[in-house]
Design a protein around this motif. Structure first.
Motif, PDB file in Angstrom:
ATOM      1  N   GLU A   1       0.831  -1.198   0.000  1.00  0.00           N
ATOM      2  CA  GLU A   1       0.000   0.000   0.000  1.00  0.00           C
ATOM      3  C   GLU A   1       0.866   1.247   0.000  1.00  0.00           C
ATOM      4  OE1 GLU A   1      -2.647  -0.164   3.293  1.00  0.00           O
ATOM      5  OE2 GLU A   1      -3.759  -1.905   2.531  1.00  0.00           O
ATOM      6  N   GLY A   2       0.360   2.308  -0.671  1.00  0.00           N
ATOM      7  CA  GLY A   2       1.054   3.582  -0.678  1.00  0.00           C
ATOM      8  C   GLY A   2       1.365   4.073  -2.071  1.00  0.00           C
ATOM      9  N   SER A   3       2.197   5.099  -2.162  1.00  0.00           N
ATOM     10  CA  SER A   3       2.577   5.712  -3.436  1.00  0.00           C
ATOM     11  C   SER A   3       3.851   6.506  -3.212  1.00  0.00           C
ATOM     12  CB  SER A   3       1.468   6.627  -3.954  1.00  0.00           C
ATOM     13  OG  SER A   3       1.212   7.671  -3.020  1.00  0.00           O
ATOM     14  N   SER A   4       4.350   7.139  -4.299  1.00  0.00           N
ATOM     15  CA  SER A   4       5.505   8.024  -4.174  1.00  0.00           C
ATOM     16  C   SER A   4       5.294   9.237  -5.077  1.00  0.00           C
ATOM     17  CB  SER A   4       6.802   7.284  -4.492  1.00  0.00           C
ATOM     18  OG  SER A   4       7.921   8.046  -4.065  1.00  0.00           O
ATOM     19  N   ILE A   5       6.357   9.909  -5.487  1.00  0.00           N
ATOM     20  CA  ILE A   5       6.213  11.261  -6.023  1.00  0.00           C
ATOM     21  C   ILE A   5       5.944  11.345  -7.518  1.00  0.00           C
ATOM     22  CG2 ILE A   5       7.670  12.194  -4.199  1.00  0.00           C
ATOM     23  CD1 ILE A   5       9.927  12.454  -6.280  1.00  0.00           C
ATOM     24  N   ASP A   6       6.231  10.283  -8.289  1.00  0.00           N
ATOM     25  CA  ASP A   6       6.023  10.358  -9.731  1.00  0.00           C
ATOM     26  C   ASP A   6       4.567  10.037 -10.053  1.00  0.00           C
ATOM     27  OD1 ASP A   6       5.859   9.391 -12.569  1.00  0.00           O
ATOM     28  OD2 ASP A   6       8.012   9.812 -12.535  1.00  0.00           O
ATOM     29  N   PRO A   7       3.812  11.017 -10.606  1.00  0.00           N
ATOM     30  CA  PRO A   7       2.379  10.801 -10.834  1.00  0.00           C
ATOM     31  C   PRO A   7       2.082   9.784 -11.934  1.00  0.00           C
ATOM     32  CG  PRO A   7       3.081  12.880 -11.799  1.00  0.00           C
ATOM     33  CD  PRO A   7       4.243  12.363 -11.008  1.00  0.00           C
TER      34      PRO A   7
ATOM     35  N   LEU B   1       6.654   2.540  -4.499  1.00  0.00           N
ATOM     36  CA  LEU B   1       6.686   3.085  -3.140  1.00  0.00           C
ATOM     37  C   LEU B   1       8.013   3.735  -2.783  1.00  0.00           C
ATOM     38  CD1 LEU B   1       4.953   0.182  -1.152  1.00  0.00           C
ATOM     39  CD2 LEU B   1       3.910   2.119  -2.348  1.00  0.00           C
ATOM     40  N   ASP B   2       9.061   3.498  -3.602  1.00  0.00           N
ATOM     41  CA  ASP B   2      10.419   3.921  -3.252  1.00  0.00           C
ATOM     42  C   ASP B   2      10.823   3.360  -1.888  1.00  0.00           C
ATOM     43  OD1 ASP B   2      11.286   5.397  -5.510  1.00  0.00           O
ATOM     44  OD2 ASP B   2      10.032   7.088  -4.907  1.00  0.00           O
ATOM     45  N   LYS B   3      10.568   2.063  -1.737  1.00  0.00           N
ATOM     46  CA  LYS B   3      10.939   1.346  -0.515  1.00  0.00           C
ATOM     47  C   LYS B   3      11.418  -0.061  -0.861  1.00  0.00           C
ATOM     48  CE  LYS B   3       7.446   3.536   2.486  1.00  0.00           C
ATOM     49  NZ  LYS B   3       6.225   3.282   3.309  1.00  0.00           N
TER      50      LYS B   3
ATOM     51  N   PRO C   1       1.611   0.882  -5.556  1.00  0.00           N
ATOM     52  CA  PRO C   1       2.749  -0.029  -5.404  1.00  0.00           C
ATOM     53  C   PRO C   1       3.028  -0.838  -6.665  1.00  0.00           C
ATOM     54  CG  PRO C   1       0.812  -0.928  -4.328  1.00  0.00           C
ATOM     55  CD  PRO C   1       0.440   0.454  -4.772  1.00  0.00           C
ATOM     56  N   HIS C   2       4.316  -1.115  -6.893  1.00  0.00           N
ATOM     57  CA  HIS C   2       4.759  -1.981  -8.001  1.00  0.00           C
ATOM     58  C   HIS C   2       5.966  -2.794  -7.524  1.00  0.00           C
ATOM     59  CE1 HIS C   2       2.040  -0.222 -10.909  1.00  0.00           C
ATOM     60  NE2 HIS C   2       2.507   0.993 -10.644  1.00  0.00           N
TER      61      HIS C   2
ATOM     62  N   ARG D   1      14.822 -13.934   5.514  1.00  0.00           N
ATOM     63  CA  ARG D   1      13.880 -12.852   5.261  1.00  0.00           C
ATOM     64  C   ARG D   1      13.684 -12.681   3.755  1.00  0.00           C
ATOM     65  NH1 ARG D   1      16.985 -11.140   9.641  1.00  0.00           N
ATOM     66  NH2 ARG D   1      15.767 -10.538  11.473  1.00  0.00           N
ATOM     67  N   ALA D   2      12.590 -12.020   3.403  1.00  0.00           N
ATOM     68  CA  ALA D   2      12.330 -11.666   2.007  1.00  0.00           C
ATOM     69  C   ALA D   2      12.459 -10.150   1.869  1.00  0.00           C
ATOM     70  CB  ALA D   2      10.940 -12.113   1.585  1.00  0.00           C
ATOM     71  N   TYR D   3      13.233  -9.724   0.874  1.00  0.00           N
ATOM     72  CA  TYR D   3      13.438  -8.297   0.594  1.00  0.00           C
ATOM     73  C   TYR D   3      12.778  -7.980  -0.752  1.00  0.00           C
ATOM     74  CZ  TYR D   3      16.736  -8.259   4.466  1.00  0.00           C
ATOM     75  OH  TYR D   3      17.300  -8.345   5.721  1.00  0.00           O
ATOM     76  N   VAL D   4      11.899  -6.987  -0.743  1.00  0.00           N
ATOM     77  CA  VAL D   4      11.081  -6.690  -1.927  1.00  0.00           C
ATOM     78  C   VAL D   4      11.242  -5.231  -2.327  1.00  0.00           C
ATOM     79  CG1 VAL D   4       8.774  -6.780  -2.943  1.00  0.00           C
ATOM     80  CG2 VAL D   4       9.411  -8.422  -1.150  1.00  0.00           C
ATOM     81  N   PRO D   5      12.045  -4.930  -3.364  1.00  0.00           N
ATOM     82  CA  PRO D   5      12.119  -3.557  -3.862  1.00  0.00           C
ATOM     83  C   PRO D   5      10.813  -3.200  -4.565  1.00  0.00           C
ATOM     84  CG  PRO D   5      13.402  -5.036  -5.249  1.00  0.00           C
ATOM     85  CD  PRO D   5      12.928  -5.852  -4.097  1.00  0.00           C
ATOM     86  N   ASP D   6      10.150  -2.142  -4.110  1.00  0.00           N
ATOM     87  CA  ASP D   6       8.886  -1.713  -4.701  1.00  0.00           C
ATOM     88  C   ASP D   6       9.096  -0.373  -5.402  1.00  0.00           C
ATOM     89  OD1 ASP D   6       6.222  -0.500  -5.043  1.00  0.00           O
ATOM     90  OD2 ASP D   6       5.516  -2.236  -3.892  1.00  0.00           O
TER      91      ASP D   6
END
Length: 380
Positions: free
Chosen positions: A170-176, A201-203, A182-183, A193-198
């Motif tokens: 859930e969420g968003s970031s600055i590029d419209p 979300l820039d996370k 999320p992607h 652990r699982a690491y997921v670049p989104d």
């Protein structure tokens, strides 16, 4: 006594000669270095988008002495197998597929290198990446389209089992245009652990491998707004992780807390040479097996950015190498560390490069094979 001594040793000498002769015969009958079963070769699997010339997953063999790639063969026909991973111990390969609803499929790896379909499962919209747990009991998928992380069990025979988790980001970031939601663009299993670049979300989201997937504490590491994290690479030391950022054409270097799983940013470095101002996006990233160099692919500049790893895990740019084609979406470094194989999506080509272990430099071998829309390279 002297005569008996001479005869005895003469007899032993004849036996030794006989054994040597037998050894020579055995060597002559053993597979030659050109045999597909020789340890001088390694299997290469190529994931594709099935449009244009492609029909599914392709198989080639890499000559570990020359870097030459054998003519590609269709290992199995399937719909857009855009990312692949092998089971850690079983002869089974998994592929995410851009099929309606999104699927992940399992395939048995035959002795010939060909693949036989085993089973599949629905993942969600737009699967783009997957990984196996080191114990071979869990399969994890990132869905770019809907922005979610999914977990499946793996049966004892390697088939995909029950779905054990589906977490909607859930969420968003600055590029419209690209970050309204999320992607998830990758999923990597590291240190339980699982690491997921989104990208949306820039996370980099972090999950524990409990109950399928469960948010870790800390639950994420932030990336510079608008960067768009795509893929990750973990240093063999376990102390550093690298995020290649598609939208900003940068790599973010993080220190890794092996206890909590948390990531702390320490450096951001561009993947592009000074003065380059044309459109570009990054794609894949790998650390060399010896941990001394990091490589990232540029789509637009159509190159591999090469970085030397400093003592603290930070990066120093040391140059670029042409990808030898258009849009190097995926590439791989073979486990020996001697060879890099590139997949140029928009020129339907796969090329091999010799990697210099001392300087990190890449030199094209001249070996080039044609595969339609190649986007992923894995080795077995």
């Amino acid at each position: 006594m002297r005569i008996r001594y001479t005869i005895r040793h003469s007899f032993l000498f004849s036996c030794i000669l006989g054994l040597l002769g037998s050894s020579s015969v055995l060597q002559a009958q053993s597979p030659s270095v050109d045999s597909a079963e020789s340890p001088a070769f390694r299997d290469v699997y190529i994931g594709t988008y099935t449009k244009g010339k492609s029909e599914g997953i392709y198989h080639s063999r890499l000559n570990l002495k020359t870097g030459a790639l054998s003519a590609p063969k269709l290992a199995v026909a399937c719909l857009s197998p855009n990312f692949l991973v092998c089971h850690p111990t079983l002869p089974v390969l998994y592929a995410v597929q851009s099929a309606p609803g999104g699927k992940v499929a399992s395939f048995a790896i035959e002795e010939t290198g060909m693949l036989t379909f085993l089973n599949d499962a629905v993942t969600g919209n737009g699967p783009c990446h997957l990984d196996c747990s080191p114990d071979g009991k869990g399969l994890y998928v990132a869905n770019y389209g809907e922005g979610s992380s999914v977990a499946f069990s793996i049966d004892a025979d390697g088939k995909i089992g029950a779905r054990t988790a589906h977490i909607q980001h859930e969420g968003s970031s600055i590029d419209p245009r690209r970050q309204k939601g999320p992607h998830a663009h990758g999923i990597y299993i590291h240190n339980h652990r699982a690491y997921v670049p989104d990208l949306g979300l820039d996370k980099v989201l972090i999950f524990e491998l409990k109950d399928g997937l469960r948010p870790n504490e800390p639950a994420f590491a932030p990336i510079t707004p608008g960067a768009g994290p795509r893929h990750l690479a973990f240093h063999p030391s376990g102390k550093t992780v690298y995020s290649i950022n598609e939208m900003a054409s940068t790599i973010t270097v993080f220190d890794m807390d092996t206890s909590s799983g948390g990531m702390t940013e320490k450096q951001v470095i561009t993947t592009l040479p000074d003065g380059f101002s044309e459109n570009n996006s990054t794609a894949e990233i790998f650390v060399s097996p010896d941990g001394k160099f990091v490589y990232g692919s540029n789509r637009g500049h159509d190159s591999f950015a090469i970085f030397k790893v400093k003592k603290d895990g930070g990066l120093k740019a040391v140059g670029h190498a042409s990808s030898g084609g258009k849009t190097p979406r995926g590439f791989g470094i073979d486990p020996s560390g001697d060879w890099l194989i590139s997949a140029n999506q928009n020129s339907d080509s796969v090329l091999s490069y010799r990697r210099d272990a001392k300087t990190g430099a890449l030199t094209a071998t001249g070996s080039r094979i044609e595969v339609g829309n190649p986007v992923c390279i894995i080795f077995r």
